[in-house]
Scaffold this active site. Structure first.
Site, mmCIF file in Angstrom:
data_model
loop_
_atom_site.group_PDB
_atom_site.id
_atom_site.type_symbol
_atom_site.label_atom_id
_atom_site.label_comp_id
_atom_site.label_asym_id
_atom_site.label_seq_id
_atom_site.Cartn_x
_atom_site.Cartn_y
_atom_site.Cartn_z
ATOM 1 N N GLU A 226 0.842 -1.195 0.000
ATOM 2 C CA GLU A 226 0.000 0.000 0.000
ATOM 3 C C GLU A 226 0.878 1.247 0.000
ATOM 4 O O GLU A 226 1.825 1.355 0.773
ATOM 5 C CB GLU A 226 -0.894 -0.036 1.245
ATOM 6 C CG GLU A 226 -1.840 1.126 1.415
ATOM 7 C CD GLU A 226 -2.674 1.019 2.691
ATOM 8 O OE1 GLU A 226 -3.637 1.795 2.834
ATOM 9 O OE2 GLU A 226 -2.349 0.164 3.549
ATOM 10 N N LYS B 297 -9.458 2.110 -2.252
ATOM 11 C CA LYS B 297 -9.727 1.517 -0.939
ATOM 12 C C LYS B 297 -11.100 1.944 -0.432
ATOM 13 O O LYS B 297 -11.453 3.129 -0.487
ATOM 14 C CB LYS B 297 -8.627 1.966 0.029
ATOM 15 C CG LYS B 297 -8.662 1.355 1.417
ATOM 16 C CD LYS B 297 -7.430 1.831 2.189
ATOM 17 C CE LYS B 297 -7.311 1.222 3.565
ATOM 18 N NZ LYS B 297 -6.090 1.685 4.268
ATOM 19 N N CYS C 164 -5.564 -3.266 2.339
ATOM 20 C CA CYS C 164 -5.381 -3.240 3.796
ATOM 21 C C CYS C 164 -6.669 -3.340 4.623
ATOM 22 O O CYS C 164 -7.177 -4.426 4.836
ATOM 23 C CB CYS C 164 -4.586 -2.009 4.192
ATOM 24 S SG CYS C 164 -3.729 -2.177 5.784
ATOM 25 N N SER D 201 0.888 -1.921 7.064
ATOM 26 C CA SER D 201 0.430 -2.293 8.405
ATOM 27 C C SER D 201 1.584 -2.183 9.390
ATOM 28 O O SER D 201 2.531 -2.981 9.331
ATOM 29 C CB SER D 201 -0.117 -3.734 8.381
ATOM 30 O OG SER D 201 -0.523 -4.152 9.660
ATOM 31 N N GLY E 105 24.066 10.341 25.863
ATOM 32 C CA GLY E 105 24.721 10.295 27.154
ATOM 33 C C GLY E 105 24.768 8.880 27.686
ATOM 34 O O GLY E 105 23.779 8.147 27.599
ATOM 35 N N GLY F 176 25.870 4.771 32.580
ATOM 36 C CA GLY F 176 26.143 3.515 33.265
ATOM 37 C C GLY F 176 24.878 2.761 33.613
ATOM 38 O O GLY F 176 24.931 1.631 34.081
ATOM 39 N N GLY F 177 23.718 3.384 33.373
ATOM 40 C CA GLY F 177 22.441 2.747 33.681
ATOM 41 C C GLY F 177 21.921 1.910 32.531
ATOM 42 O O GLY F 177 22.468 1.893 31.424
ATOM 43 N N ILE F 178 20.816 1.236 32.777
ATOM 44 C CA ILE F 178 20.281 0.274 31.836
ATOM 45 C C ILE F 178 19.700 0.942 30.600
ATOM 46 O O ILE F 178 19.842 0.442 29.476
ATOM 47 C CB ILE F 178 19.225 -0.626 32.533
ATOM 48 C CG1 ILE F 178 18.783 -1.758 31.610
ATOM 49 C CG2 ILE F 178 18.029 0.175 33.006
ATOM 50 C CD1 ILE F 178 19.873 -2.729 31.276
ATOM 51 N N ASN G 172 17.552 19.333 38.567
ATOM 52 C CA ASN G 172 17.205 19.576 37.168
ATOM 53 C C ASN G 172 18.297 20.337 36.422
ATOM 54 O O ASN G 172 18.472 20.151 35.217
ATOM 55 C CB ASN G 172 15.895 20.358 37.086
ATOM 56 C CG ASN G 172 14.695 19.485 37.414
ATOM 57 O OD1 ASN G 172 14.779 18.264 37.420
ATOM 58 N ND2 ASN G 172 13.572 20.128 37.698
ATOM 59 N N GLU H 164 9.135 6.013 32.449
ATOM 60 C CA GLU H 164 9.537 7.348 32.888
ATOM 61 C C GLU H 164 8.684 8.430 32.219
ATOM 62 O O GLU H 164 8.249 9.377 32.879
ATOM 63 C CB GLU H 164 11.012 7.584 32.535
ATOM 64 C CG GLU H 164 11.984 6.736 33.312
ATOM 65 C CD GLU H 164 13.409 6.895 32.820
ATOM 66 O OE1 GLU H 164 14.327 6.421 33.511
ATOM 67 O OE2 GLU H 164 13.602 7.495 31.747
ATOM 68 N N LYS I 95 4.725 17.528 29.194
ATOM 69 C CA LYS I 95 6.097 17.115 28.885
ATOM 70 C C LYS I 95 6.123 16.197 27.662
ATOM 71 O O LYS I 95 6.950 16.350 26.760
ATOM 72 C CB LYS I 95 6.712 16.363 30.073
ATOM 73 C CG LYS I 95 7.118 17.206 31.244
ATOM 74 C CD LYS I 95 7.876 16.341 32.248
ATOM 75 C CE LYS I 95 8.330 17.131 33.450
ATOM 76 N NZ LYS I 95 9.098 16.285 34.400
#
Length: 576
Positions: A44, A128, A164, A191, A325, A328-330, A402, A431, A547
């Protein structure tokens, strides 16, 4: 019974690149013809890319798409491919705006079409019927629906053609396929990928094949387009529900299969059905081996979707590299691994930006990640940059925290401007849901690879990626300590996420109910969650819409991603 050699081309179009997209289709036609195909179908909007959004309201764009279809037909003929019947998806117009009952917007001037090309001409055209207006789709507003079924007669067989959403709706053109006794139903699609979508998509194709006693050929585009990722997974299912052929996910591919279909009859066609006879293609061909791809398990599918989404965003928008950045975190570790898989480690820049609160293990984990992956790596300490602002403004508490995040954002954006990198923001869906990111700080970036990935799934993906590397004899990219240690923003001494949030397994479950399933507060509580916890979490979600509205886009992998999926007011005062 007639036997047709069918080719399904999974192409990767770019919205607006009519020349490049047409070249992909022409290349697929060359390969299909070399394998003796009678009929080639691509996805499509393969001519224009999908979704075209309000480009559908631009007469000049529609005219260019219309002309591109006729130009492609001539290019096929000039390349000696005129005998091959080619089905291509494209927008068409501009038409006079018209209101057809209650089924479209009165200002729409375009149709979502499939055209059949042969011998240098457009032999037939289908519009369509059903225009989706849910989730990420907005076709009801921008297209005029069609109302006729198209049947192609080729090699003594009748082939019905739909687009579709027409397959998903009961009644409509699918019901007419049974009436016209077609032997093959070709469905062209754009799709997008979602987790577990195959648990719905393949059963639907199978059900339609059985309902109509027709072989159904389902072809889908692949590639990343802004926040959408298309996975291909084209498939052919016969009238008994047997999978005859299946293409792999997330790669450009030509699926070629021989299908034996019922012979065409001379039964009178119902109203609103058009039949067009095509010239027969090549003669009978020797039997060929057919692709029957096996889908990988869930986490690998998600990883592949994230990798393709990032790769295509970078390539299609002309970025040469990415920067992020590394804390060191996951989260940043998973984003770095995705980026390296998408682009190669030599196009990934990682920056460690320790503060006076950063732990030794965070720095060493970032160092280890960079070494494991082999990406470009530098350190830019922020303590001396933060101190003057904290001192002059006498900042404490959250305001001081912050500032650290915003200084890091300034560093990344400065390096981006200096060296031309695309900044990746590394926040996960959990988050973003509860607003645990600093606007203009760690939310800085042009693309968010794990924006639609909940925290618990981030850990699952990290473990899967490491296990995958180990199974191939490679170094696992993500340090074990990044996976195992308690997550922390490290913006104050001894801080952990669980100081102010419920455990992630509970938090993600509440968010799944409140956001993805769109349950109200009372309904979430009735699932067995603590009332105070639900009130705390839902309040955070509701108050963080402002945000999210300013955040970077990222690949959609769930049934309810932030962005075009979920549109809620910023100013909102719920009754609790």
């Amino acid at each position: 019974m007639p036997r047709l050699r069918l080719a399904l081309g999974q192409t990767n179009p770019v919205v607006g690149d009519l020349v490049g997209n047409s070249a992909q289709i022409l290349a697929a036609a060359h390969r299909a013809s070399a394998q003796g195909a009678d009929l080639l179908a691509v996805g499509e909007m393969a001519i224009s890319g999908y979704p075209i959004e309000d480009l559908a309201s631009r007469p000049s764009f529609l005219a260019e798409c219309h002309n591109a279809v006729y130009k492609l037909a001539k290019e096929l003929q000039d390349a000696g491919l005129g005998d091959l019947a080619v089905i291509v998806g494209h927008p068409d117009g501009p038409f006079e705006p018209r209101l057809t009952g209650t089924s479209n917007a009165p200002t729409a001037i375009a149709q979502n079409c499939a055209s059949v090309l042969q011998h240098g001409h457009v032999a037939a055209r289908y519009a369509k019927h059903h225009l989706p207006n849910y989730s990420v789709f907005d076709e009801y507003r921008i297209f005029i629906p069609g109302d006729e079924l198209l049947v192609l007669r080729i090699k003594g067989a009748d082939v019905a053609l739909i687009v579709c959403e027409d397959l998903w709706r009961d009644g409509g053109p699918v019901a007419r396929v049974l009436e016209v006794d077609a032997g093959l139903l070709v469905v062209i699609n754009a799709s997008p990928f979602e987790r577990d979508k195959n648990e719905v998509r393949l059963p639907l194709v199978t059900r339609r094949a059985i309902e109509t006693n027709t072989t159904v050929a389902y072809v889908n585009i692949i590639g990343g387009q802004d926040d959408l990722v298309f996975d291909g997974d084209s498939v052919v299912v016969d009238g008994a529900g047997t999978i005859l052929a299946r293409a792999p996910q997330f790669v450009e591919h030509l699926l070629v299969v021989d299908v034996e279909v019922s012979a065409a009859t001379e039964a009178k066609l119902p109203d609103s059905v058009t039949r067009v006879t095509l010239a027969d293609g090549p003669g009978q061909q020797p039997a060929l081996e057919t692709d029957l791809a096996i889908l990988p398990e869930d986490r690998e599918q998600v990883w592949n979707a994230l990798v393709l989404g990032l790769r295509d965003y970078v390539h299609k928008n002309g970025f040469r590299s990415v920067i992020l950045g590394l804390s060191g975190g996951i989260d940043s570790a998973v984003c770095a691994a995705i980026a390296a898989d998408a682009l190669g480690a030599d196009r990934v820049w990682g920056v460690s930006m320790p503060s006076r609160y950063s732990s030794d293990h965070s720095r060493s984990d970032a160092d280890e990640l960079a070494e494991n992956i082999g990406l470009h790596y530098s350190t830019e300490a922020i303590a001396d940059l933060v101190l003057p602002i904290e001192t002059q403004l006498e900042l404490t508490g959250t305001a001081a925290e912050n500032v650290q995040a915003r200084i890091r954002g300034i560093i990344l954006m400065g390096l981006s401007n200096l060296e031309g990198h695309l900044v990746l923001t590394t926040g996960n869906k959990t988050e973003l849901s509860v607003g645990y990111s600093t606007i203009y700080g760690d939310s800085v970036g042009g693309f968010a690879p794990i924006k639609d990935v909940p925290k618990m799934l981030v850990w699952e993906l990290a473990r899967w990626r490491n296990d995958s590397a180990t199974s191939r004899g490679e170094v696992p990219p993500i340090p074990a300590n990044s996976i195992e240690k308690p997550p922390s923003a490290e913006l104050r001494p001894d801080q952990t996420d669980q100081d102010s949030l419920p455990p992630y397994e509970i938090l993600d479950a509440i968010l799944e109910a409140y956001i993805t399933k769109a349950l109200g507060r009372e309904d979430v509580i009735n699932l067995g969650f603590d009332t105070d916890t639900v009130d705390f979490v839902t309040k955070l979600v509701d108050h963080s819409e402002w945000k999210r509205r300013q955040g970077a886009i990222g690949p959609k992998i769930s049934g309810m991603a932030f962005g075009r999926d979920r549109r809620l007011p910023i100013t909102y005062r719920p009754t609790r």
